[in-house]
Design an enzyme around this catalytic site. Sequence first.
Site, short mmCIF file in Angstrom:
data_model
loop_
_atom_site.label_atom_id
_atom_site.label_comp_id
_atom_site.label_asym_id
_atom_site.label_seq_id
_atom_site.Cartn_x
_atom_site.Cartn_y
_atom_site.Cartn_z
N LYS A 15 1.05 -1.31 0.05
CA LYS A 15 -0.12 -0.10 -0.02
C LYS A 15 0.90 1.51 0.03
O LYS A 15 2.25 0.95 0.28
CB LYS A 15 -0.86 -0.06 1.26
CG LYS A 15 -1.89 -1.28 1.18
CD LYS A 15 -2.87 -1.18 2.43
CE LYS A 15 -3.83 -2.38 2.21
NZ LYS A 15 -4.62 -2.14 3.68
N TYR A 55 -12.54 -2.47 -2.83
CA TYR A 55 -13.04 -2.59 -1.51
C TYR A 55 -14.63 -2.32 -1.33
O TYR A 55 -15.00 -1.73 -0.46
CB TYR A 55 -12.31 -1.42 -0.68
CG TYR A 55 -11.08 -1.83 -0.07
CD1 TYR A 55 -10.84 -2.77 0.57
CD2 TYR A 55 -10.06 -0.78 -0.42
CE1 TYR A 55 -9.41 -2.94 1.06
CE2 TYR A 55 -8.61 -0.97 -0.01
CZ TYR A 55 -8.34 -2.21 0.49
OH TYR A 55 -7.06 -2.42 1.22
N PHE A 63 -14.93 4.17 7.92
CA PHE A 63 -13.54 4.52 7.69
C PHE A 63 -13.46 4.33 5.98
O PHE A 63 -12.38 4.57 5.56
CB PHE A 63 -12.66 3.67 8.20
CG PHE A 63 -12.65 2.23 7.98
CD1 PHE A 63 -12.42 1.52 6.81
CD2 PHE A 63 -13.32 1.28 8.99
CE1 PHE A 63 -12.51 0.17 6.55
CE2 PHE A 63 -13.59 0.16 8.81
CZ PHE A 63 -13.18 -0.89 7.65
N THR A 97 -5.37 -7.78 10.76
CA THR A 97 -5.70 -6.45 10.05
C THR A 97 -5.07 -5.35 10.93
O THR A 97 -4.55 -4.15 10.38
CB THR A 97 -7.18 -6.19 9.62
OG1 THR A 97 -7.76 -7.22 9.05
CG2 THR A 97 -7.49 -4.84 9.29
N ARG A 108 2.66 -7.09 9.28
CA ARG A 108 2.28 -6.09 10.03
C ARG A 108 2.65 -5.93 11.42
O ARG A 108 2.70 -5.05 12.09
CB ARG A 108 0.44 -6.33 10.11
CG ARG A 108 0.07 -5.68 8.64
CD ARG A 108 -1.37 -6.11 8.60
NE ARG A 108 -2.03 -5.60 7.45
CZ ARG A 108 -2.94 -6.14 6.85
NH1 ARG A 108 -3.81 -7.43 7.55
NH2 ARG A 108 -3.80 -5.77 5.67
N ASN A 118 -1.53 -0.09 7.24
CA ASN A 118 -1.13 -1.42 7.57
C ASN A 118 -0.23 -1.92 6.49
O ASN A 118 0.05 -3.12 6.51
CB ASN A 118 -2.19 -2.27 7.93
CG ASN A 118 -3.46 -2.41 7.22
OD1 ASN A 118 -3.30 -1.90 6.11
ND2 ASN A 118 -4.32 -2.92 7.45
N HIS A 121 -1.68 -5.54 1.34
CA HIS A 121 -2.95 -6.35 1.27
C HIS A 121 -2.70 -7.76 0.67
O HIS A 121 -1.67 -7.61 0.08
CB HIS A 121 -3.90 -5.53 0.13
CG HIS A 121 -4.91 -6.47 -0.43
ND1 HIS A 121 -6.14 -6.36 0.29
CD2 HIS A 121 -4.87 -7.31 -1.38
CE1 HIS A 121 -7.24 -7.18 -0.37
NE2 HIS A 121 -6.27 -7.91 -1.33
N GLU A 132 -9.66 -10.48 -7.61
CA GLU A 132 -8.80 -9.40 -7.36
C GLU A 132 -7.81 -9.32 -8.34
O GLU A 132 -7.19 -8.30 -8.98
CB GLU A 132 -8.23 -9.42 -5.93
CG GLU A 132 -9.18 -9.17 -4.85
CD GLU A 132 -8.80 -8.98 -3.45
OE1 GLU A 132 -9.40 -8.40 -2.47
OE2 GLU A 132 -7.57 -9.35 -3.22
P1 IDP Z 1 -7.53 -7.10 5.52
O1 IDP Z 1 -6.53 -5.81 4.73
O2 IDP Z 1 -6.70 -7.51 6.74
O3 IDP Z 1 -8.09 -7.96 4.84
P2 IDP Z 1 -10.17 -5.53 5.85
O4 IDP Z 1 -10.94 -5.75 7.07
O5 IDP Z 1 -10.37 -6.36 4.65
O6 IDP Z 1 -8.56 -5.96 6.37
O7 IDP Z 1 -10.24 -4.36 5.48
C1 IDP Z 1 -9.38 -3.67 4.48
C2 IDP Z 1 -8.43 -2.48 4.67
O8 IDP Z 1 -9.32 -1.45 5.33
C3 IDP Z 1 -7.51 -2.75 6.15
O9 IDP Z 1 -6.29 -3.44 5.63
C4 IDP Z 1 -6.91 -1.48 6.50
O10 IDP Z 1 -6.35 -0.68 5.55
C5 IDP Z 1 -8.58 -0.81 6.59
N1 IDP Z 1 -9.35 -0.77 7.65
C6 IDP Z 1 -10.08 -1.88 8.19
N2 IDP Z 1 -10.50 -1.64 9.44
C7 IDP Z 1 -10.29 -0.38 9.57
C8 IDP Z 1 -10.50 0.45 10.75
O11 IDP Z 1 -11.24 0.05 11.90
N3 IDP Z 1 -9.97 1.76 10.96
C9 IDP Z 1 -9.32 2.06 9.61
N4 IDP Z 1 -9.22 1.40 8.63
C10 IDP Z 1 -9.63 0.14 8.54
MG MG Z 2 -9.54 -7.92 3.30
#
Ligand code: IDP
Ligand code: MG
Length: 156
Positions: A15, A55, A63, A97, A108, A118, A121, A132
């Site tokens: 990212k 997304y 968010f 995450t 991470r 983070n 992806h 994807e």
């Molecule tokens: P993942 O990347 O571990 O699969 P997902 O739940 O699919 O996690 O969420 C996608 C991305 O959205 C996360 O990697 C992060 O960048 C962002 N994200 C998820 N939850 C939050 C949050 O509570 N606050 C801010 N950003 C979030």
């Molecule tokens: Mg995800």
Amino acid sequence: SGLLGIQERTLVAVKPDGVQRRLVGEIIHRFEQRGFQLIGMKLVQAPKEVLSEHYHDLQEKPFYPALINYMSSGPIVAMVWEGHNVVRMSRAMVGDTNPAEARPGTIRGDLCAHISRNAIHASDSFEVAKKEISLWFSDQELIEWQSCIHSNLYNM
Ligand code: IDP
Ligand code: MG
């Protein structure tokens, strides 16, 4: 070859914060060391349409607007990696995450400090990985090549 048929692929992306923090080499190194095979890679300024499709499951989250801004804030390194169980194994390498929950030893857990930055992806299932990969890459951008380490990695 017949061996390619039993391989699995996943989408991994460094990212914008990971690119800015010069983590691209470290992240590629971990996937190479694990034995996964690089099939596609590019530096992209992600179009908004690609990000909103990528997304789409998170559209209702509070968010979401900040997430799209973050993912648009600079270039991303998008990659396709191949190997046995690569989807599940790369999720384990990436970690939780929320970096505050991510185990040490994960990307991470070692390299990140906050859920909104983070760094990486990785697709979360085989079906999602297929979608994807076709969202981020054209067929011509994916290169099939013979692995010379296959029998040492997999004993088959
Ligand atoms: P993942 O990347 O571990 O699969 P997902 O739940 O699919 O996690 O969420 C996608 C991305 O959205 C996360 O990697 C992060 O960048 C962002 N994200 C998820 N939850 C939050 C949050 O509570 N606050 C801010 N950003 C979030
Ligand atoms: Mg995800």
